[in-house]
Design a protein around this motif. Structure first.
Motif, PDB file in Angstrom:
ATOM      1  N   ARG A 122       0.826  -1.208   0.000  1.00  0.00           N
ATOM      2  CA  ARG A 122       0.000   0.000   0.000  1.00  0.00           C
ATOM      3  C   ARG A 122       0.862   1.260   0.000  1.00  0.00           C
ATOM      4  N   GLU A 124       1.058   5.607   0.582  1.00  0.00           N
ATOM      5  CA  GLU A 124       0.623   6.548   1.630  1.00  0.00           C
ATOM      6  C   GLU A 124      -0.744   7.104   1.261  1.00  0.00           C
ATOM      7  N   ASP A 125      -1.752   6.806   2.014  1.00  0.00           N
ATOM      8  CA  ASP A 125      -3.095   7.335   1.746  1.00  0.00           C
ATOM      9  C   ASP A 125      -3.896   7.117   3.021  1.00  0.00           C
ATOM     10  N   VAL A 126      -4.630   8.124   3.424  1.00  0.00           N
ATOM     11  CA  VAL A 126      -5.365   8.034   4.675  1.00  0.00           C
ATOM     12  C   VAL A 126      -6.407   6.907   4.658  1.00  0.00           C
ATOM     13  N   HIS A 127      -6.792   6.471   3.443  1.00  0.00           N
ATOM     14  CA  HIS A 127      -7.801   5.404   3.351  1.00  0.00           C
ATOM     15  C   HIS A 127      -7.218   4.002   3.555  1.00  0.00           C
ATOM     16  N   PHE A 128      -5.907   3.887   3.384  1.00  0.00           N
ATOM     17  CA  PHE A 128      -5.306   2.543   3.307  1.00  0.00           C
ATOM     18  C   PHE A 128      -4.766   2.066   4.655  1.00  0.00           C
TER      19      PHE A 128
END
Ligand code: PLP
Length: 344
Positions: A122, A124-128
């Motif tokens: 994954r 970097e993403d706030v959803h992951f």
């Protein structure tokens, strides 16, 4: 009645040498880390796998789960094969105990490539979720063995992403026999691994989790959380020493017997052996004879002294091990052939 038991290599009984070693084992209290026989087993296991340290665990499942708890934080995602033991046969334990979710790689040959790793890490993403770990398995439960090149490719890619790599090596010594390599050569492509002494190595109970000193110290705490701290475990470790010193040297016999069983089964009309996964002591085959009574087959075999599992999705699995000799296999072949003629 003495049974010929082809259901698994977990059914192996402790050998006479093991029973004698167990009877005279020097014991301490392993939760105080002062059982000398446990320490001896852990040191030997670490050495054979080329790791700094090891810890004795009651089961392979607990070793896998303690490892995931040690590598990951709650909420992480781990990458592993869809049919890997950790994903498919541990009752969802990693989700329950470590609080991780699974990125499952679903491939017919179950080989996790560098591309699979790259595609599943994954960003970097706030959803992951954060990717916490790559789990490999060798030998695979399907009977295949990953080559050293295949392991290296997945390992190198994980390292490119700063990801730790864990190996479920329940049958690493079978994989080693197939590859003509040492367990340490296989284990160089993981940060930590588990192997079982309770399968083809014939010990009654136990698995070893191996890794760096720091990792094993943290895993010891997780073993405690899981209730796996054992006391006079030297009794069991004594059998484990025989597993490592003696039984690892005879595993090739089980592979030869499996080759023989597969070749002879294939000669029986109506049977097709799966040759694509014939690397270790597991033989997978289908019985396609018309009218064959699959439902009653295990019970009919048991009546004649042979224990087998029923087919899973039409596929039978026979397993060779220390308690199965050539004459047992010949007897089984005759029974299977007769039953197909009778029922087919
Ligand atoms: C590949 C693999 N990993 C882990 C395990 C779990 O070992 P245990 O039955 O000791 O919990 C098994 C058991 O069959 C296995 O085949």
């Amino acid at each position: 009645m003495k049974y010929i038991d082809l259901r698994s290599d977990t059914v192996t009984l402790p050998t006479r040498e093991m029973r004698e070693a167990m009877a005279s084992a020097v014991c301490g209290d392993d939760v105080y880390v002062d059982d000398p026989t446990v320490k001896q087993l852990e040191e030997l296991a670490a050495k054979m796998c080329g790791k700094e340290a090891a810890i004795f665990m009651p089961s392979g499942t607990m070793a896998n789960q303690a490892a995931i708890m040690t590598f990951c934080k709650r909420g992480d995602e781990i990458i592993l094969g869809r049919r890997a033991h950790i994903a498919a046969y541990e009752a969802g334990a990693a989700a329950v105990l470590a609080g991780v979710s699974y990125a499952l790689i679903d491939k017919p040959d179950e080989i996790i490539t560098a591309k699979d790793v790259a595609e599943n890490v994954r960003g970097e993403d706030v959803h992951f979720p954060d990717t916490g770990l790559l789990c490999l398995e060798n030998a695979l439960g399907s009977g295949r063995v990953l080559s050293l090149e295949q392991m290296k490719a997945a390992y190198d890619e994980a390292k490119r992403h700063g990801l730790p790599v864990y190996l479920d090596g329940a049958r690493i010594f079978n994989a080693a026999v197939h590859l003509g390599a040492s367990a340490a050569e296989i284990a160089q492509y993981c940060d930590a691994l588990m192997f079982c002494i309770s399968k083809g190595l014939a010990a009654p109970i136990g698995s070893l989790l191996c890794g760096t000193k720091d990792f094993i110290a943290r895993a010891r705490r997780n073993r405690k959380i899981l209730g796996g701290g054992m006391r006079q475990a030297g009794i069991l470790a004594a059998a484990g020493l025989v597993s490592l010193e003696v039984m690892t040297k005879r595993l090739h016999i089980d592979h030869e017997n499996a080759d023989y069983l597969a070749a002879e089964l294939a000669k029986i009309p109506g049977i097709s052996v799966d040759d694509t996964r014939r690397d270790i002591n597991l033989v997978f085959f289908a019985i396609e004879s018309e009218g064959f009574d699959h439902e009653n087959f295990p019970a009919a075999m048991a009546e004649k002294g042979v224990k087998i599992n029923g087919a899973v999705k039409g596929v039978y699995r026979f397993v060779t091990h220390n308690d199965i000799g050539r004459e047992d296999i010949d007897y089984v072949l005759t029974l299977v052939g007769d039953y197909i003629i009778m029922e087919g």
